[in-house]
Design a protein around this motif. Structure first.
Motif: not given
Length: 314
Positions: A196, A215, A225
């Motif tokens: 991220p 996020r 993810q």
């Protein structure tokens, strides 16, 4: 129309999560290669169904706010996580690698989802809504399969990509050569597992609250993810881009173009729009790539355009 606002988003989270948990019907669709995660919801006064084809590194969990908002405005909503993304099956041992065998596999899945899920639960007017890679998938699907969508709304569609300092012909050659030499499942140069970025460095949105929520969702659920792309993904995407001129559709389109897009190449959107008479294209000023996750002053006019387009297509 009801619009979800940044200032009220935190207070609305309980309602959004309640919608996600108890209203959205969630299940898995079995395909020949693996299971695709999907969800749908139909308000009692639903007048139109919106089927969502999301972008790369996206899926149902990221679209909670938009799904809830559309549902509150009496749209039936349907969404499927593309293969290799979200809660759907991943193709490689390392689940972070963004990979596809051939680009047409995405549209094949979308066709199966429409036939086996959407048509089972909805027989009325339908709009195909998409973002980025999902826009390329949507266009490929509309060109290849018979369907009953009244129109398609494409947010920042991926009709070409930025190659970040590497000339496109060089990037194409490298991706093709690596795939030919058996490295299709390897990360492309500069790509890695999910990492991220800080908000100040991100190229996706200028809305901090929406970026932070995206996020946080992925931090809380590592299953969602997804990292960078493989040479195989890159090669098949370049092949799709080269073949775009051979694809043609008659379905009405609305292309929402992000003025400050650093992910996809806007020139390709205008080129495609110029050769399709039934296509509207509108550039949204001051916008980064993810229009549906932008600040309210950008996002609300975008959604207004969506609703007006929906009204205009029969």
């Amino acid at each position: 129309m009801f619009y979800s606002n940044e200032s009220e988003l935190e207070n609305n989270l309980p309602a959004i999560n309640e919608f996600y948990t108890n209203t959205l019907k969630k299940a898995y669709l079995s395909t020949a290669a693996g299971k695709l995660f999907y969800a749908y919801a139909k308000p009692k006064q639903a007048h139109t169904a919106i089927v969502i084809s999301s972008g790369r590194i996206e899926g149902l969990d990221k679209y909670k706010e938009l799904l809830w908002e559309l549902y509150c405005n009496n749209f039936a909503v349907f969404i499927v996580d593309h293969q290799g993304q979200g809660r759907s099956y991943r193709l490689l041992k390392n689940p972070h690698k963004g990979h596809i065998k051939q680009f047409e596999d995405y549209s094949h899945d979308l066709n199966q989802f429409n036939l086996e899920v959407v048509k089972q639960h909805w027989q009325g007017k339908k709009l195909l809504l998409s973002h980025s890679m999902g826009g390329a998938i949507a266009f490929d699907y509309l060109a290849r399969y018979s369907h009953d969508f009244s129109g398609a709304f494409l947010s920042a569609p991926m009709f070409d990509i930025h190659t970040k300092g590497i000339p496109k012909p060089v990037a194409q050659f490298i991706a093709a050569s690596a795939s030919l030499l058996g490295f299709s499942g390897c990360y492309a140069l500069g790509q890695s597992d999910y990492t991220p970025e800080e908000f100040a460095l991100n190229t996706l949105t200028s809305s901090q609250i929406r970026y932070d929520q995206f996020r946080a969702t992925y931090q809380q659920t590592p299953l969602l993810q997804l990292g960078g792309v493989t040479y195989g993904w890159l090669h098949t995407v370049f092949s799709f881009i080269k073949a775009l001129d051979k694809l043609s559709i008659t379905t009405p389109l609305f292309i929402a173009s992000a003025e400050n897009d650093e992910v996809v190449d806007n020139q390709a959107q205008h080129k495609l729009a110029s050769r399709h008479k039934n296509t509207l294209i509108k550039q949204f000023k001051g916008t980064k790539h993810e229009l549906f996750f932008e600040r309210d002053e950008i996002r609300q006019p975008l959604l207004t355009s969506l609703y007006k387009f929906c009204d205009s297509i029969g």
